[in-house]
Design a protein around this motif. Structure first.
Motif, mmCIF file in Angstrom:
data_model
loop_
_atom_site.group_PDB
_atom_site.id
_atom_site.type_symbol
_atom_site.label_atom_id
_atom_site.label_comp_id
_atom_site.label_asym_id
_atom_site.label_seq_id
_atom_site.Cartn_x
_atom_site.Cartn_y
_atom_site.Cartn_z
ATOM 1 N N VAL A 236 1.056 -1.261 -0.215
ATOM 2 C CA VAL A 236 0.082 0.162 0.239
ATOM 3 C C VAL A 236 0.683 1.190 -0.240
ATOM 4 O O VAL A 236 0.348 2.015 -0.348
ATOM 5 N N HIS A 250 -0.114 7.384 3.347
ATOM 6 C CA HIS A 250 -1.456 5.793 3.442
ATOM 7 C C HIS A 250 -2.201 5.805 4.441
ATOM 8 O O HIS A 250 -1.308 5.991 5.586
ATOM 9 N N CYS A 289 -9.930 -0.960 -2.930
ATOM 10 C CA CYS A 289 -9.506 -1.309 -1.401
ATOM 11 C C CYS A 289 -9.929 -2.163 -0.478
ATOM 12 O O CYS A 289 -10.729 -1.731 0.270
ATOM 13 N N ARG A 292 -10.432 -0.550 3.377
ATOM 14 C CA ARG A 292 -11.572 0.420 3.222
ATOM 15 C C ARG A 292 -12.501 0.652 4.074
ATOM 16 O O ARG A 292 -13.547 0.863 4.966
ATOM 17 N N CYS A 302 -13.483 3.759 -3.585
ATOM 18 C CA CYS A 302 -13.040 2.994 -2.387
ATOM 19 C C CYS A 302 -13.393 1.325 -2.826
ATOM 20 O O CYS A 302 -12.735 0.164 -2.384
ATOM 21 N N GLU A 306 -10.359 -0.186 -7.162
ATOM 22 C CA GLU A 306 -8.513 -0.822 -6.666
ATOM 23 C C GLU A 306 -7.533 0.611 -6.824
ATOM 24 O O GLU A 306 -7.844 0.959 -8.130
ATOM 25 N N CYS A 323 -3.799 4.802 -1.951
ATOM 26 C CA CYS A 323 -4.875 4.942 -1.781
ATOM 27 C C CYS A 323 -5.369 6.204 -2.837
ATOM 28 O O CYS A 323 -5.109 7.602 -3.338
#
Length: 344
Positions: A236, A250, A289, A292, A302, A306, A323
């Protein structure tokens, strides 16, 4: 920047989940590693951090080709070794070594220290100048142990000493890359600093590259030049240590840094970010994500898209974040306090 020693591209490892009492059938799969991109340069130490179960150790074992990847590519010094055969991997094995997490289970209790450390030399048919015994004793001195320990057994040593034996074994073939899988997590705090400082000294003196896997952010900052943050099988955020610790982008990285003990700010303390819920199951990870479900900044986007791992506006070159709604650059992590024993 030095040459690219190891490159992981879109790396995946899925473990099957089976069900049925009599006839076993696959009913799902664990997404342990799911599209990891990482590069380790010659002579550098790259830290890989994240919560337990995020896929760090699996990534390390894939990098060392101890596991067969499900997808993606592994390149070592420009050569694709993703699905290389045992015969094809043999000349590479000596250049990529591993230090395992548990020094109590990674050493054969029935073998002497001399047999354990000389094992890689015997397997690869290497006869060093002066013989294997001389080489083993030199390695014992290198890691701070007495050469007279050559004929002793693992049960005669403490945890820290056993891990030093594991380090000596990893050094036996003069590797170019060592994958260190949480090498100090099973040790007492007082011993951790000794082992980390030893590894750092060896990294500087011998020019060995490290993929250093850990969950202790203070130790990772002390040891690594660059740091990658992993969550539920994906990277991430990745950046050089100064940029990541002082200007994290992030939300997950912010949460990890807020949990570092003894971290202070000029205002007299940092507010702890407590993440909601538990880490989702890697069998059925969230769409979009993966962070999330625990993120305080999550929005509808989110759940459907992705976020790519890219350089954000205001980030230094090489600072990549995945992000949609990143945090603003701060100096949140600049005052992380290290154990005095870890300070140079």
């Amino acid at each position: 920047m030095s040459e690219e020693l190891l490159e992981l591209s879109g790396l995946e490892k899925h473990f099957p989940v089976t069900g049925g009492l009599i006839f076993k059938r696959q009913i799902g799969k664990v997404h342990a590693v799911d599209g990891v991109d990482l590069t380790v340069h010659a002579g550098e130490a790259l830290g890989l951090v994240g919560e337990s179960g995020c896929g760090k150790s699996t990534t390390g074992r894939l990098a060392a080709r101890l596991l067969e990847p499900t997808g993606g590519a592994i390149r070592y010094r420009g050569r694709d070794i993703t699905h290389a055969s045992r015969k094809e991997l043999k000349p590479i094995r000596s250049e990529i070594q591993m230090i395992f997490q548990d020094p109590y289970s990674s050493l054969n209790p029935r073998h002497t220290v001399g047999t354990i450390i000389s094992g890689p030399m015997e397997i690869n048919g290497i006869e060093p100048p002066g013989g294997r015994e001389r080489r083993v004793k030199e390695l014992l001195e290198t890691v701070g142990l007495n050469p007279e320990h050559y004929n002793r057994f693992p049960h005669e040593f403490s945890g820290g000493q056993r891990q030093r034996i594991g380090v000596a074994r990893a050094l036996a073939l003069n590797p170019k890359l060592i994958v260190a899988d949480e090498p100090v997590s099973a040790l007492d705090v007082s011993i951790q600093a000794q082992v980390v400082n030893l590894l750092q000294q060896l990294q500087k003196e011998l020019g060995i590259a490290f993929l250093f896997i850990a969950h202790d952010l203070a130790i990772v900052r002390h040891f690594s030049q660059r740091v990658a943050v992993m969550y539920l099988g994906k990277i991430v955020e990745i950046a050089d240590r100064t940029s990541l610790y002082e200007r994290p982008r992030h939300p997950y990285t912010h949460a990890l840094l807020s949990a570092v003990p003894e971290a202070t700010t000029e205002k007299g303390g940092r507010e702890r970010i407590r993440l909601a819920g538990d880490v989702p199951s890697p069998i059925d990870p969230p769409s979009g994500c993966r962070f999330r479900t625990r993120c305080w900044k999550a929005q509808d986007k989110c759940a459907t898209e992705e976020p790519p791992l890219v350089r954000l506006e205001g980030n230094e070159e090489g600072h990549l974040t995945a992000c949609h709604f990143p945090e603003e650059p701060t100096t949140q992590g600049e005052n992380v306090v290290l154990d005095p024993a870890l300070r140079g």
